[in-house]
Design a protein around this motif. Sequence first.
Motif, short mmCIF file in Angstrom:
data_model
loop_
_atom_site.label_atom_id
_atom_site.label_comp_id
_atom_site.label_asym_id
_atom_site.label_seq_id
_atom_site.Cartn_x
_atom_site.Cartn_y
_atom_site.Cartn_z
N ASN A 222 0.98 -1.18 -0.12
CA ASN A 222 0.09 -0.06 -0.07
C ASN A 222 0.99 1.32 -0.09
O ASN A 222 2.10 0.79 -0.10
CB ASN A 222 -1.08 0.19 1.25
CG ASN A 222 -0.28 -0.04 2.46
OD1 ASN A 222 0.98 0.37 2.68
ND2 ASN A 222 -0.76 -0.70 3.56
N PRO A 223 0.38 2.36 -0.09
CA PRO A 223 1.19 3.44 -0.23
C PRO A 223 2.01 3.86 1.03
O PRO A 223 3.28 4.69 0.96
CB PRO A 223 0.28 4.78 -0.37
CG PRO A 223 -0.97 4.18 -0.92
CD PRO A 223 -1.11 2.72 -0.16
N TRP A 224 1.88 3.29 2.10
CA TRP A 224 2.81 3.28 3.49
C TRP A 224 3.64 2.19 3.36
O TRP A 224 4.27 1.92 4.61
CB TRP A 224 2.13 3.92 4.69
CG TRP A 224 0.74 3.19 4.85
CD1 TRP A 224 0.64 2.09 5.52
CD2 TRP A 224 -0.38 3.47 4.09
NE1 TRP A 224 -0.70 1.74 5.43
CE2 TRP A 224 -1.45 2.60 4.65
CE3 TRP A 224 -0.93 4.46 3.32
CZ2 TRP A 224 -2.70 2.68 4.43
CZ3 TRP A 224 -2.30 4.53 2.95
CH2 TRP A 224 -3.16 3.75 3.58
#
Length: 288
Positions: free
Chosen positions: A45-47
Amino acid sequence: MNFRRQLALNAYYYGSLPLRAWCKKSRGAPVCVLFYHRVADANPNPWTIPTRQFIRQMKWLRSRFELVSLEEAQRRIRLEWNDVPTVSITFDDGYADNCDSALPWLIERDIPLTYFVASQFVLENKAFPHDIAHGVRLSPNTPEQLAELAEQGVEIGAHTRTHADLGKITDKAQLRDEVLGGARELAEMVGRPMRYFAFPFGLHENMQAYVFELARQERWRGVCSAYGGYNFAGDDAFHLQRIHGDPEMVRLKNWLTVDPRKVAAERRYQYQRLACSTPSAAVGAISS
Ligand SMILES: [Zn+2]
């Protein structure tokens, strides 16, 4: 990042090297504090940053910067001048996956790190709302993992109880519960008091001066934001401005070698001088 943007950023990076050198000459070397969330290869995911990419970044950092604890980073910020490019590694939230590869890799190499944890997710073994919204339930660390990390020399830091947006809370009792309650719960888990706090989300609008006041009252050593900012010698060492550990190598390089555009645009979060501050703390509180 698409190929065109990568190319453009590379061109900017190399084209601005003389400006970067000038920046270092005029302000000294930066004391950068990086924040990561999750190092893992499943459920990206983006993190999340893949393990291989994370280790590649750590190797690059080790070859160009001194990797130090937050405490040492603060000591360098308090100097009149710092010539040594410095990075301190931090993590936010408390994901179980970090214990698979990333944290053992850092610990084996004696690379200091600070690990900010939102306590309730650990205590109740529940997924973060931002992951659920993203369609996946990721496991938080367990209390036993945190105690073991602390035992291995990792600095465990507070990150509220419920990962609340503190910028939206107006009730002081609720703020105290989030900030102090979270720190107390973590201290019980790891058997040592908290010394650092990181604002969830960490942008200007997610912060409150009152939390700095609480941190001073608790005699914590520092408070971290996450809106992207450099720390130079002579800055406020109590408020550590952090930079995202961007998975894109070129973006990370661009940041850490001091992007002149970012220096020019920087707007440090200001909090008030505090009645309870020590004289040296007050100097920190009003510096820009
Ligand atoms: Zn967080």
